[in-house]
Enzyme design. Structure first.
Site, mmCIF file in Angstrom:
data_model
loop_
_atom_site.group_PDB
_atom_site.id
_atom_site.type_symbol
_atom_site.label_atom_id
_atom_site.label_comp_id
_atom_site.label_asym_id
_atom_site.label_seq_id
_atom_site.Cartn_x
_atom_site.Cartn_y
_atom_site.Cartn_z
ATOM 1 N N LYS A 83 0.880 -1.145 0.016
ATOM 2 C CA LYS A 83 0.005 0.085 0.131
ATOM 3 C C LYS A 83 0.932 1.082 0.031
ATOM 4 C CE LYS A 83 -4.262 1.142 2.390
ATOM 5 N NZ LYS A 83 -5.040 1.219 3.709
HETATM 6 C C1 E4P Z 1 -8.465 1.403 4.331
HETATM 7 O O1 E4P Z 1 -7.723 1.167 3.258
HETATM 8 C C2 E4P Z 1 -8.194 2.965 4.890
HETATM 9 O O2 E4P Z 1 -7.011 3.082 5.537
HETATM 10 C C3 E4P Z 1 -9.443 2.765 5.793
HETATM 11 O O3 E4P Z 1 -10.541 2.513 5.171
HETATM 12 C C4 E4P Z 1 -9.427 4.470 6.059
HETATM 13 O O4 E4P Z 1 -10.702 4.380 7.032
HETATM 14 P P1 E4P Z 1 -10.935 5.576 7.945
HETATM 15 O O5 E4P Z 1 -10.909 6.929 7.172
HETATM 16 O O6 E4P Z 1 -12.219 5.368 8.725
HETATM 17 O O7 E4P Z 1 -9.924 5.815 8.799
#
Ligand code: E4P
Length: 217
Positions: A83
């Site tokens: 990622k």
């Molecule tokens: C996943 O890939 C993301 O990092 C996550 O869904 C972010 O979610 P949030 O905005 O609730 O922290």
């Protein structure tokens, strides 16, 4: 639509796995910090537990270091998805990972232009953050619709991974918008099964069945 769990809590993941409906896992530095565990240990455990793409995020901000980190993360297991943040450096690293045949998830996507660039860089997944856009008073779900249209216009292979989803309405709307995948907080996944009319209907069916005095087994 693939359903990913947005957590690094392995106990919760083991419970969700029992449904047979979890296709992968996403993590980010905040989620790893919340787990209180060593990143390599917890990602390895998740990769062994869940048969599907497992996103593990780099922490560097320059492409050469991101590439080194990503290669180290990808060596944990064949289902690791590297990622990377949606920055110039992140997309340089994405191009390199793509050339190496490594899976990537370009995260922190908040605009169609960013998603277009992620696709051009060869990202496997792009993660538009619906909830965080909503938090700013914008329409997060519109971004999913718009990216879908652009990716279809140009036949990009990059999969739209709806992220920062907070509730069941978000999940249904992301599916209607044509997201390829959605990553869900565990509670939102559990809430997907629920409907008051299901509970009410089942209660009636069970009461009526009991009146028959019959047994199927
Ligand atoms: C996943 O890939 C993301 O990092 C996550 O869904 C972010 O979610 P949030 O905005 O609730 O922290």
């Amino acid at each position: 639509m693939l359903l990913f769990a947005d957590t690094a809590d392995t106990k919760v993941l083991a419970e969700l796995k029992e449904t047979g409906l979890i296709d992968g896992v996403t993590t980010n530095p905040t989620i790893i910090a919340k787990s209180g565990r060593n990143m390599f240990e917890v990602i390895k455990e998740i990769c062994e537990l869940i048969d599907g793409p497992i996103s593990a995020e780099v922490a560097a901000t320059d492409a050469p270091t991101m590439i080194k980190e990503g290669e180290k993360l990808a060596a944990i297991a064949s289902n690791v998805v590297i990622k990377v943040p949606l920055t110039i450096e992140g997309l340089k690293a994405t191009k390199e990972f793509s050339a190496q045949g490594l899976m990537t998830n370009v995260t922190l996507c908040f605009s169609v232009n960013q998603a277009l660039l992620a696709a051009k860089a060869g990202a496997t997944f792009v993660s538009p953050f619906v909830g965080r856009l909503d938090d700013q008073g914008a329409d997060g779900m519109q971004l999913i619709h718009d990216i879908r249209q652009v990716y279809d216009n140009y036949d990009f292979d990059t999969e739209i991974l709806a992220a920062s989803l907070r509730n069941t309405s978000h999940i249904a709307e992301a599916a209607l918008a044509g997201a390829d995948c959605a990553t869900l907080p565990p509670q939102a996944f559990k809430d997907m099964f629920k409907h008051p009319l299901t509970d009410k209907g089942l209660e009636t069916f069970l009461a009526d069945w009991a009146k028959t005095g019959q047994s199927i087994l």
